[in-house]
Design a protein around this motif. Structure first.
Motif, PDB file in Angstrom:
ATOM      1  N   TRP A   1      45.097  38.449  40.320  1.00 26.91           N
ATOM      2  CA  TRP A   1      45.006  37.341  39.009  1.00 26.91           C
ATOM      3  C   TRP A   1      43.754  36.903  39.072  1.00 26.91           C
ATOM      4  CZ3 TRP A   1      49.245  37.102  35.490  1.00 26.91           C
ATOM      5  CH2 TRP A   1      50.492  37.476  35.904  1.00 26.91           C
ATOM      6  N   VAL A   2      43.560  36.589  38.068  1.00 25.13           N
ATOM      7  CA  VAL A   2      42.176  36.148  37.278  1.00 25.13           C
ATOM      8  C   VAL A   2      42.506  35.522  36.342  1.00 25.13           C
ATOM      9  CG1 VAL A   2      41.026  37.859  38.742  1.00 25.13           C
ATOM     10  CG2 VAL A   2      41.265  38.063  36.189  1.00 25.13           C
ATOM     11  N   ARG A   3      41.643  33.830  36.297  1.00 24.01           N
ATOM     12  CA  ARG A   3      41.411  33.470  34.429  1.00 24.01           C
ATOM     13  C   ARG A   3      40.284  33.239  34.225  1.00 24.01           C
ATOM     14  NH1 ARG A   3      44.014  27.355  36.980  1.00 24.01           N
ATOM     15  NH2 ARG A   3      42.876  27.584  39.039  1.00 24.01           N
ATOM     16  N   GLN A   4      40.437  33.266  32.751  1.00 23.76           N
ATOM     17  CA  GLN A   4      39.419  32.255  31.920  1.00 23.76           C
ATOM     18  C   GLN A   4      39.647  31.003  31.327  1.00 23.76           C
ATOM     19  OE1 GLN A   4      36.734  35.430  30.763  1.00 23.76           O
ATOM     20  NE2 GLN A   4      36.031  32.931  30.810  1.00 23.76           N
ATOM     21  N   PHE A   5      38.799  30.989  31.677  1.00 24.68           N
ATOM     22  CA  PHE A   5      39.011  29.351  31.218  1.00 24.68           C
ATOM     23  C   PHE A   5      38.250  29.222  29.883  1.00 24.68           C
ATOM     24  CE2 PHE A   5      40.575  27.732  34.988  1.00 24.68           C
ATOM     25  CZ  PHE A   5      39.639  28.126  35.802  1.00 24.68           C
ATOM     26  N   PRO A   6      38.440  28.381  29.222  1.00 27.19           N
ATOM     27  CA  PRO A   6      37.525  27.965  27.992  1.00 27.19           C
ATOM     28  C   PRO A   6      36.193  28.010  28.307  1.00 27.19           C
ATOM     29  CG  PRO A   6      39.239  27.372  27.189  1.00 27.19           C
ATOM     30  CD  PRO A   6      39.744  27.601  28.905  1.00 27.19           C
ATOM     31  N   GLY A   7      35.162  28.924  27.787  1.00 31.44           N
ATOM     32  CA  GLY A   7      33.604  28.706  27.722  1.00 31.44           C
ATOM     33  C   GLY A   7      33.455  28.490  29.113  1.00 31.44           C
ATOM     34  N   LYS A   8      33.474  29.388  30.039  1.00 29.22           N
ATOM     35  CA  LYS A   8      33.186  29.824  31.437  1.00 29.22           C
ATOM     36  C   LYS A   8      34.002  31.085  31.973  1.00 29.22           C
ATOM     37  CE  LYS A   8      34.442  24.588  32.808  1.00 29.22           C
ATOM     38  NZ  LYS A   8      34.866  24.257  33.075  1.00 29.22           N
ATOM     39  N   GLU A   9      33.081  31.274  33.043  1.00 29.63           N
ATOM     40  CA  GLU A   9      33.601  32.740  33.975  1.00 29.63           C
ATOM     41  C   GLU A   9      35.042  32.247  34.758  1.00 29.63           C
ATOM     42  OE1 GLU A   9      29.101  33.697  35.647  1.00 29.63           O
ATOM     43  OE2 GLU A   9      31.095  33.085  36.771  1.00 29.63           O
ATOM     44  N   ARG A  10      35.433  34.011  34.302  1.00 32.97           N
ATOM     45  CA  ARG A  10      36.188  34.218  35.234  1.00 32.97           C
ATOM     46  C   ARG A  10      36.293  34.128  36.501  1.00 32.97           C
ATOM     47  NH1 ARG A  10      38.795  39.563  32.281  1.00 32.97           N
ATOM     48  NH2 ARG A  10      38.973  39.236  30.813  1.00 32.97           N
ATOM     49  N   GLU A  11      38.151  33.605  36.851  1.00 32.93           N
ATOM     50  CA  GLU A  11      37.763  33.190  38.232  1.00 32.93           C
ATOM     51  C   GLU A  11      38.919  33.893  38.889  1.00 32.93           C
ATOM     52  OE1 GLU A  11      40.621  29.305  39.010  1.00 32.93           O
ATOM     53  OE2 GLU A  11      39.571  29.211  41.551  1.00 32.93           O
ATOM     54  N   LYS A  12      38.249  34.340  39.617  1.00 34.03           N
ATOM     55  CA  LYS A  12      39.776  35.218  40.564  1.00 34.03           C
ATOM     56  C   LYS A  12      40.118  33.843  41.664  1.00 34.03           C
ATOM     57  CE  LYS A  12      39.212  39.152  42.677  1.00 34.03           C
ATOM     58  NZ  LYS A  12      38.823  40.660  44.020  1.00 34.03           N
ATOM     59  N   PHE A  13      41.228  34.387  41.618  1.00 33.71           N
ATOM     60  CA  PHE A  13      42.429  32.819  42.544  1.00 33.71           C
ATOM     61  C   PHE A  13      43.437  32.841  43.155  1.00 33.71           C
ATOM     62  CE2 PHE A  13      45.707  32.568  39.896  1.00 33.71           C
ATOM     63  CZ  PHE A  13      45.872  32.551  38.634  1.00 33.71           C
ATOM     64  N   SER A  14      43.660  34.288  43.068  1.00 29.33           N
ATOM     65  CA  SER A  14      45.266  34.885  44.011  1.00 29.33           C
ATOM     66  C   SER A  14      45.147  36.452  44.574  1.00 29.33           C
ATOM     67  CB  SER A  14      46.502  34.380  43.612  1.00 29.33           C
ATOM     68  OG  SER A  14      46.992  34.341  44.524  1.00 29.33           O
ATOM     69  N   CYS A  15      45.271  37.247  45.071  1.00 26.70           N
ATOM     70  CA  CYS A  15      45.667  38.454  44.786  1.00 26.70           C
ATOM     71  C   CYS A  15      46.900  38.806  46.364  1.00 26.70           C
ATOM     72  CB  CYS A  15      44.716  39.162  45.143  1.00 26.70           C
ATOM     73  SG  CYS A  15      43.644  38.714  46.499  1.00 26.70           S
ATOM     74  N   ILE A  16      47.134  39.999  46.339  1.00 25.43           N
ATOM     75  CA  ILE A  16      48.143  40.588  46.759  1.00 25.43           C
ATOM     76  C   ILE A  16      47.843  41.585  47.712  1.00 25.43           C
ATOM     77  CG2 ILE A  16      49.710  41.001  45.527  1.00 25.43           C
ATOM     78  CD1 ILE A  16      52.530  39.902  47.325  1.00 25.43           C
ATOM     79  N   SER A  17      48.331  42.398  49.100  1.00 19.66           N
ATOM     80  CA  SER A  17      48.486  44.052  49.112  1.00 19.66           C
ATOM     81  C   SER A  17      49.252  44.514  49.567  1.00 19.66           C
ATOM     82  CB  SER A  17      46.703  43.734  50.102  1.00 19.66           C
ATOM     83  OG  SER A  17      45.856  43.141  50.242  1.00 19.66           O
ATOM     84  N   LEU A  18      49.764  45.334  47.953  1.00 22.24           N
ATOM     85  CA  LEU A  18      50.927  46.080  48.381  1.00 22.24           C
ATOM     86  C   LEU A  18      51.899  46.077  49.554  1.00 22.24           C
ATOM     87  CD1 LEU A  18      50.803  45.765  44.476  1.00 22.24           C
ATOM     88  CD2 LEU A  18      52.435  44.061  45.538  1.00 22.24           C
ATOM     89  N   ASN A  19      50.585  47.055  50.276  1.00 27.33           N
ATOM     90  CA  ASN A  19      51.056  47.583  50.993  1.00 27.33           C
ATOM     91  C   ASN A  19      51.493  46.822  52.398  1.00 27.33           C
ATOM     92  OD1 ASN A  19      48.460  46.616  51.773  1.00 27.33           O
ATOM     93  ND2 ASN A  19      48.163  48.660  52.592  1.00 27.33           N
TER      94      ASN A  19
END
Length: 126
Positions: free
Chosen positions: A35-53
């Motif tokens: 999951w990444v999020r794009q703040f207004p006027g700023k760079e994207r931040e990767k803030f969470s992830c999951i390895s499904l295996n």
């Protein structure tokens, strides 16, 4: 194959939302979902992830203790439960799917996605 986010909306500070990342056309357990999020006027931040295996997860400090990522392989969907939302969580939220590499590094080390969604807006406002 594709991924699609849903569940965004308008919420008051302290409120909760659950985002969904529905996948299709991929072998679910052979992917990492971030999951990444794009703040207004700023760079994207990767803030969470999951390895499904193996179910291993990662959270950035900005969301640790408030957000929970989980996967449901019966629905080929990854969920992001977001609690205690704050003004600074306002952003467009995207999910990305990354095919697991042979080395199987922790999920936070995956960068370029194989598939990305169109995003869902989360607005925290009183």
């Amino acid at each position: 194959a594709q991924v699609a986010e849903s569940g965004g909306g308008l919420v008051q500070p302290g409120g909760s939302l659950r985002l969904s990342c529905a996948t299709s056309g991929i072998t679910f357990n052979y992917y990492v979902i971030s999951w990444v999020r794009q703040f207004p006027g700023k760079e994207r931040e990767k803030f969470s992830c999951i390895s499904l295996n193996d179910g291993s997860t990662y959270y950035a400090d900005s969301v640790k203790g408030r957000f929970t990522i989980s996967g449901d392989n019966t629905k080929n969907t990854v969920y992001l439960q977001m609690n205690n939302l704050q003004f600074e969580d306002t952003a467009v939220y995207y999910c990305n799917a990354h095919a697991v590499s042979d080395l199987e590094p922790p999920c936070q080390y995956y960068s370029r996605p194989d598939y990305s969604g169109q995003g869902t807006q989360v607005t925290v406002s009183s």
